[in-house]
Write an enzyme that holds these catalytic residues in place. Structure first.
Site: not given
Length: 748
Positions: A142-143
Site C-alpha cells: 500500500y505504501t
C-alpha cells in the site's frame, strides 16, 4: 613348494533387520564446553555483533545500508516514488532475510514514522508512528517510497572508488561495505542495537550543530564540544534537563544518560493539559497506562479524564483536571511518577574496522574524520587517474595533429587493418593506447576547431592534475575539502533544535517527594484480622454498627488526618509504610481493605501492630517474651527516599509480645502470670538508634512465667502505686493486691 592358503570368504553385507556391531556404539563422547562454545556459539555471536546489531562509522547497520543502497541503484534518489513492495523485493538480492524484516527497517527510515531526526526515506502512505505502539504501518503493497534529498550526501561519489565493494550473499552482485557519507551520520540519528554480550545506544544530535562541531574539531582537536553542541537533540522534541557532568561523560567516554521531559500546554478554558512532545524512550500508550494505574491506585487524584487525541497534526495527549488543581504541580507529579520524564541511556558502541569500541563524541568524530579523509583521498586518486589517462590520450592526439597529412597517408597506405595501429606507433613514436585512440577518430574531426579544443583541454587537464596532486600531498587541503562539504550540508539541510535545553531545571532528586494528599479529618479502624477502614466524620455520624468479618474485632480506633503516616509492623520483622490517604474513604457498612493484600506483603506475612504518626515524633516500644524492651525513636523509620518497605524493623532475637507508638514519655503497667505487676516509666528505658536492637532487660521472669498484659498506667487507680515501682531494672515487680486488680489486656 609352499602350501597355497585358502582364500577367506568375504562377509556379505548385512540384510535389513540383522544385528550389526558398530564400534563404540552407544558410548557417550565427552566434549569440552569450551569446544562447543568455540565451534557453535562464537560464530553466531560474532555474526550478530559484526553483521547485524552494531552500527559502523558511516552510521548504518548492514540492514539499513542494504535498503538505502538498493533504493539508490533503483534510481529513487531523483526519480518518482515506487511501491515499497518493489523496494523490499529488490533488497532481498542483498539481504537474504524475510521481507517483513526488510520492510520494518525501511519504515523506521521514513520521515512520517518520526523515528529519525534526519530521515532518509520519503514515504507516501501510512508508515506508523514511533511514539505509538498501536499506530502500526500499512503493508508494503500500500505504501510508496523514494529517497530523501539528504541521501545525496550519503552516496556522493560512491562510483569514484571512495569505498570498498564486496560480493553479496550469492555472489551475483556487489554492495558497498560502507557509505561515503559527507557528514557524521553516526551521531545524526538515534541508533539502538542489542548484540550478544554487548549493546549500542546512540542518541541523536542536531545536524547543524554536529557539522559545526566537526569543523571546529578539524581546526582544533582540543575544541570544547559543549560550546557548539551543548546537548543531544531528539526528533520528538521535549525538554532536556541539562546536567553538565552527564554531558561531559557522554562526550568523553560515550556512556551516560540524558534526562528528557515532555512538553505540555495548559488550556484554562477546558481546565486541561495538552501534551504534544514526549521523551524518545516511551510511547503515548505507555504513558496512559501508567497514569491509569496511578489513578486506580489512588496515588494521583487530580485527574478526572484522559484522552489520546493524536491526529494528522501529530501527537496530542489530553488530560482533564479536577476543579481547583494546580496544573504545574500536577505535571511535576506526573514527571516524577510516569515516563513523561525519562532517561535516554547512552552507550556509544561502534564497529571500527570490524572491532566494537565504546567511544565518546570527540573520539567518534575523530574516527569519522579519518574515514572521510580516506574517502576524499580515494576519490582524488580516482579523479587523478582518470584525468591522467585522458591527458595521455590527448598527448598522443597532439602528436598526430602536428602532421595530419602524414597520419592520413599512413592509414591509407597500410594494406591490412591490423597494421594501422603499429604503423601509427612507429610513425609518430606513440604507445598502443594512444594509437588506438587516434585510429578511432572520425574523419569529420580532422578540422581546426577540433584541434584547438583538444589542445585547450590538454592545458586544463594539466592544471587539474597539478591541483589533484597538490591535494594528495597536503592533508590540510583534504581537511579543507571536508570542512567545505560539512558547511554545505549544514546550510542546506540544517534545522533548528527540536529539544529545548533547560539549564535551570531542578534535577531529579534521589528523594521522592511525598504526593500532596488532601488534608481532612478522618477516623481509622484497624481490626485484629488485619482489616483497615477510613471513615470521614460526616459518614461516621450517619453510619450504624461497624461491619466486621465473623470472629473479628476492632483493636484500634484513632481520629487523625488523611495525610498522616501509617506503619504496619509484621511478624516477619518488617514494616510497611503508607499514608492514610492511600486507602479510599469507606463506610461502616463495608468490611474495609485487607492490609496484607493492599500493601503487597509476602506470602503468610501478617501485621502485628499499626502505628500512626504525622511527624515521626516519639518512640516505638517493643516488649519481648524474654523480658527485654527496645526503645527506638520514630525518626529511625522516617526515610528520605520515601521507601514503602523496611527490613529489620525490630529485633528477631526473641518473640515480640507487645508494641506501641508513644508520642511522649509515659508509664506502663506490666502484669505477669505470677500475679505480679511492675510500673515502668519509658524514660527509664535507654533509647537505641538501631531499629533491630535487642533492647534492655526490664522484667525478670522465672521459668514458665510469662507476660499477661501491658497497658498505660495513667488510667489505673492504684491504692499504693509506689509499691510497684522500682529504681533499677530489671525487676520482678510486686504481687498485685486485691484492691489493685488490673483488667488484663490482650497482647499481640
Amino acid at each position: 613348494m609352499a602350501k597355497k592358503q585358502k582364500k577367506q570368504p568375504v562377509p556379505l553385507r548385512p540384510q535389513l533387520g540383522e544385528g550389526v556391531e558398530i564400534p563404540d556404539a552407544g558410548s557417550v563422547l565427552e566434549t569440552p564446553i569450551t569446544q562447543t562454545l568455540e565451534t557453535n556459539y562464537m560464530p553466531y555471536a560474532m555474526s550478530v555483533i559484526v553483521s547485524r546489531a552494531l552500527p559502523e562509522i558511516d552510521g548504518f547497520k548492514p540492514a539499513h545500508r542494504k535498503v538505502l543502497y538498493t533504493m539508490y541503484t533503483m534510481g529513487l534518489l531523483k526519480g518518482a516514488r515506487t511501491k515499497s513492495a518493489n523496494i523490499v523485493g529488490s533488497t532481498m538480492h542483498l539481504n537474504p532475510h524475510g521481507d517483513a524484516a526488510i520492510y520494518d527497517t525501511m519504515v523506521r527510515l521514513a520521515r512520517t514514522n518520526e523515528s529519525l531526526l534526519v530521515p532518509y526515506v520519503s514515504g507516501k502512505g501510512n508508515y506508523g508512528k514511533a511514539y505509538s505502539r498501536d499506530m502500526a504501518c500499512a503493508a508494503s503493497r500500500y505504501t510508496e517510497a523514494k529517497l530523501e534529498p539528504v541521501c545525496e550526501e550519503l552516496f556522493r561519489d560512491i562510483d569514484k572508488d571512495t569505498v570498498e565493494f564486496v560480493f553479496n550473499h550469492d555472489a551475483t552482485t556487489t554492495e558497498p561495505t560502507l557509505l561515503p557519507v559527507t557528514f557524521p551520520t553516526i551521531l545524526a540519528n538515534n541508533t539502538l542495537g542489542i548484540a550478544v554480550g554487548m549493546a549500542s545506544s546512540i542518541c541523536s544530535f542536531n545536524l547543524a550543530e554536529l557539522c559545526e562541531t566537526t569543523i571546529a574539531l578539524l581546526k582544533d582537536p582540543q575544541h570544547d564540544i559543549k560550546a557548539t553542541m551543548p546537548a543531544p537533540d531528539f526528533v520528538g522534541g521535549g525538554y532536556i534537563l541539562y546536567n553538565e557532568k552527564e554531558i561531559d561523560n557522554i562526550y568523553e567516554t560515550g556512556r551516560g544518560s540524558v534526562r528528557v521531559r515532555a512538553k505540555y500546554d495548559y488550556q484554562k478554558d477546558g481546565n486541561m493539559l495538552e501534551i504534544r512532545q514526549i521523551p524518545p524512550t516511551t510511547t503515548v500508550e505507555a504513558v496512559m497506562d501508567k497514569i491509569a494505574e496511578l489513578v486506580k491506585a489512588g496515588r494521583v487524584k487530580e485527574i478526572s479524564d484522559m484522552r489520546d487525541e493524536t491526529d494528522l497534526n501529530g501527537l496530542k495527549l489530553t488530560i482533564d483536571l479536577k476543579r481547583g488543581q494546580d496544573p504545574d504541580k500536577v505535571m511535576q507529579k506526573l514527571f516524577r511518577l510516569t515516563p513523561l520524564e525519562d532517561s535516554f541511556s547512552c552507550n556509544f558502541n561502534v564497529l571500527i574496522a570490524g572491532m566494537p569500541r565504546v567511544m565518546g563524541v570527540r573520539e567518534i568524530l575523530t574516527e569519522w574524520a579519518a574515514f572521510r579523509t580516506e574517502c576524499v583521498r580515494r576519490r582524488t586518486y580516482f579523479e587523478l587517474a582518470g584525468k591522467e589517462k585522458r591527458l595521455h590520450l590527448l598527448q598522443g592526439l597532439a602528436a598526430i595533429l602536428l602532421d595530419i597529412d602524414k597520419a592520413v597517408r599512413i592509414v591509407r597506405e597500410t594494406a591490412e587493418e591490423a597494421e594501422v595501429v603499429p604503423n601509427l606507433m612507429i610513425g609518430f613514436g606513440i604507445d598502443q593506447v594512444q594509437a588506438e585512440y587516434v585510429a578511432e577518430i572520425k574523419l569529420r574531426h580532422l578540422n581546426r576547431e577540433y584541434i584547438l579544443k583538444r589542445t585547450q583541454e590538454i592545458e586544463e587537464l594539466e592544471s587539474a592534475i597539478a591541483e589533484l596532486k597538490g591535494v594528495l600531498a597536503s592533508p590540510a587541503k583534504i581537511k579543507k575539502i571536508i570542512m567545505t562539504e560539512l558547511a554545505a550540508v549544514a546550510k542546506q539541510y540544517g534545522e533548528a533544535r527540536r529539544s529545548e535545553i533547560l539549564y535551570e531545571a531542578p534535577q531529579q532528586a534521589d528523594e521522592e517527594e511525598e504526593d500532596a494528599m488532601p488534608d481532612y479529618p478522618v477516623t481509622v479502624f484497624y481490626t485484629r484480622e488485619g482489616y483497615f477502614k477510613k471513615i470521614t466524620p460526616l459518614s461516621l455520624r450517619m453510619s450504624g454498627e461497624q461491619k466486621l468479618k465473623e470472629g473479628d474485632e476492632v483493636v484500634r480506633t484513632i481520629e487523625t488526618k488523611n495525610n498522616a503516616q501509617l506503619l504496619f509492623f509484621t511478624d516477619a520483622h518488617q514494616v510497611y509504610k503508607c499514608r492514610v490517604g492511600d486507602f479510599a474513604d469507606g463506610k461502616a457498612s463495608v468490611m474495609g481493605e485487607y492490609v496484607p493484600a493492599r500493601l503487597g506483603m509476602d506470602a503468610g506475612e501478617r501485621p502485628v501492630y499499626m502505628a500512626l504518626t504525622e511527624d515521626y515524633a516519639g518512640h516505638m516500644l517493643f516488649l519481648f517474651e524474654n523480658g527485654k524492651c527496645a526503645k527506638v525513636p520514630m525518626q529511625s523509620y522516617a526515610t528520605k527516599q520515601n521507601r514503602k518497605k523496611l527490613l529489620n524493623a525490630y529485633s528477631d532475637k526473641a518473640k515480640l509480645v507487645w508494641a506501641a507508638c508513644l508520642p511522649e514519655e509515659t508509664e506502663l503497667a506490666i502484669t505477669t502470670s505470677a500475679g505480679r505487676m511492675l510500673l515502668v516509666h519509658s524514660a527509664q528505658i535507654p533509647e537505641k538508634q538501631t531499629k533491630n536492637t535487642a533492647g534492655v532487660g526490664v522484667l525478670t521472669l522465672k521459668k514458665n512465667q510469662h507476660i499477661t498484659g501491658v497497658r498505660l498506667a495513667a488510667g489505673l487507680e492504684l491504692a499504693d502505686a509506689h509499691r510497684y515501682r522500682v529504681r533499677t531494672l530489671p525487676a520482678m515487680g510486686a504481687l498485685v493486691r486485691a484492691e489493685d486488680a488490673v483488667e488484663q489486656t490482650s497482647l499481640l
